[in-house]
Design an enzyme around this catalytic site. Structure first.
Site, PDB file in Angstrom:
ATOM      1  CG  ASP A  56      -2.050   0.984   1.110  1.00 36.40           C
ATOM      2  OD1 ASP A  56      -3.209   0.550   0.948  1.00 36.40           O
ATOM      3  OD2 ASP A  56      -1.795   2.205   1.184  1.00 36.40           O
ATOM      4  CB  ILE A  57       0.734   4.331  -2.049  1.00 35.40           C
ATOM      5  CG1 ILE A  57       1.808   5.257  -2.589  1.00 35.40           C
ATOM      6  CG2 ILE A  57      -0.541   5.098  -1.674  1.00 35.40           C
ATOM      7  CD1 ILE A  57       1.469   5.865  -3.939  1.00 35.40           C
ATOM      8  CG  ASN A  66     -12.302  -0.629   3.731  1.00 37.74           C
ATOM      9  OD1 ASN A  66     -12.665  -1.086   4.802  1.00 37.74           O
ATOM     10  ND2 ASN A  66     -11.156  -0.003   3.574  1.00 37.74           N
ATOM     11  CD  GLN A  81     -14.765  -0.714  -3.021  1.00 39.98           C
ATOM     12  OE1 GLN A  81     -15.903  -1.074  -2.695  1.00 39.98           O
ATOM     13  NE2 GLN A  81     -14.151  -1.151  -4.094  1.00 39.98           N
ATOM     14  CG  HIS A 123      -8.609  -2.702  -2.596  1.00 36.34           C
ATOM     15  ND1 HIS A 123      -9.521  -2.062  -3.397  1.00 36.34           N
ATOM     16  CD2 HIS A 123      -8.544  -1.973  -1.460  1.00 36.34           C
ATOM     17  CE1 HIS A 123      -9.982  -1.002  -2.781  1.00 36.34           C
ATOM     18  NE2 HIS A 123      -9.410  -0.923  -1.586  1.00 36.34           N
ATOM     19  CG  HIS A 178      -6.867  -3.041   2.977  1.00 40.95           C
ATOM     20  ND1 HIS A 178      -6.138  -1.880   2.862  1.00 40.95           N
ATOM     21  CD2 HIS A 178      -8.067  -2.787   2.391  1.00 40.95           C
ATOM     22  CE1 HIS A 178      -6.866  -0.958   2.242  1.00 40.95           C
ATOM     23  NE2 HIS A 178      -8.045  -1.477   1.952  1.00 40.95           N
TER      24      HIS A 178
END
Ligand code: 5GP
Length: 125
Positions: free
Chosen positions: A39-40, A97, A104, A110, A112
Site C-alpha cells: 500500500d502506498i 472495504n 471503499q 482489494h 488489505h
C-alpha cells in the site's frame, strides 16, 4: 470519498492502471488470478493489497459475478502472500472495504493484509 459500488467498472481506476503496468507498484506477488503490492500509505508495518486480475468493482461484484475458479484462485493467492510474508505464525488481519459504509475508495476489489504488530480494537473510526 467512498465510491458508489453500483457504478460499472472504471477501466481507468488506479488499480486497473497498476494491473496494466501503466503505474508502478512495489510488487510482492503475482499469479494468474492476483497481484499483491505494498500500500502506498501503509497503516501497519506490513500493509499489502491483493487484487484480482479480473475487472471487479467490489467484494459484492466479485462474489456475485466471478467464476468459482477466480474466487478459489484469488483466495489461495491471499493465503500464499501471507505465508510468503511470514505472517502466518505471528498472525495478521485481513480487511475488505465495500461501498459507502465500508469507505471503499478505489473501485477495483482489494483485500488489505495488515501485519507486523499486535492489533487490538476490531474497528476504529
Ligand atoms: P480502500 O479505502 O479503497 O479500501 O483502500 C484503498 C487503498 O489503496 C488505501 O489504503 C490507499 O493507500 C491505497 N492506494 C491508493 N492509491 C494507491 C496507489 O496508487 N498505489 C498503491 N500502492 N496504493 C494505493
Amino acid at each position: 470519498m467512498p465510491i458508489d459500488p453500483r457504478l460499472p467498472y472504471d477501466e481507468n481506476n488506479i488499480f486497473a492502471k497498476i494491473l496494466r503496468g501503466e503505474i508502478p507498484c512495489k510488487k510482492v506477488y503475482e499469479d494468474d488470478h492476483a497481484l499483491a503490492f505494498h500500500d502506498i500509505n501503509p497503516q501497519a508495518p506490513v500493509h499489502v493489497l491483493v487484487i484480482p486480475k479480473g475487472a471487479y468493482v467490489s467484494w459484492d461484484d466479485f462474489t456475485l459475478k466471478a467464476s468459482d475458479g477466480e474466487i478459489a484462485g484469488f483466495t489461495r493467492a491471499i493465503g500464499t502472500v501471507t505465508r510468503e510474508l511470514e505472517l502466518d505464525q505471528p498472525g495478521y488481519r485481513l480487511m475488505v472495504n465495500m461501498g459507502g459504509h465500508g469507505h471503499q475508495e478505489v473501485p477495483h476489489l482489494h483485500v488489505h493484509i495488515f501485519g507486523g504488530r499486535q492489533f487490538r480494537v476490531m474497528i476504529g473510526d
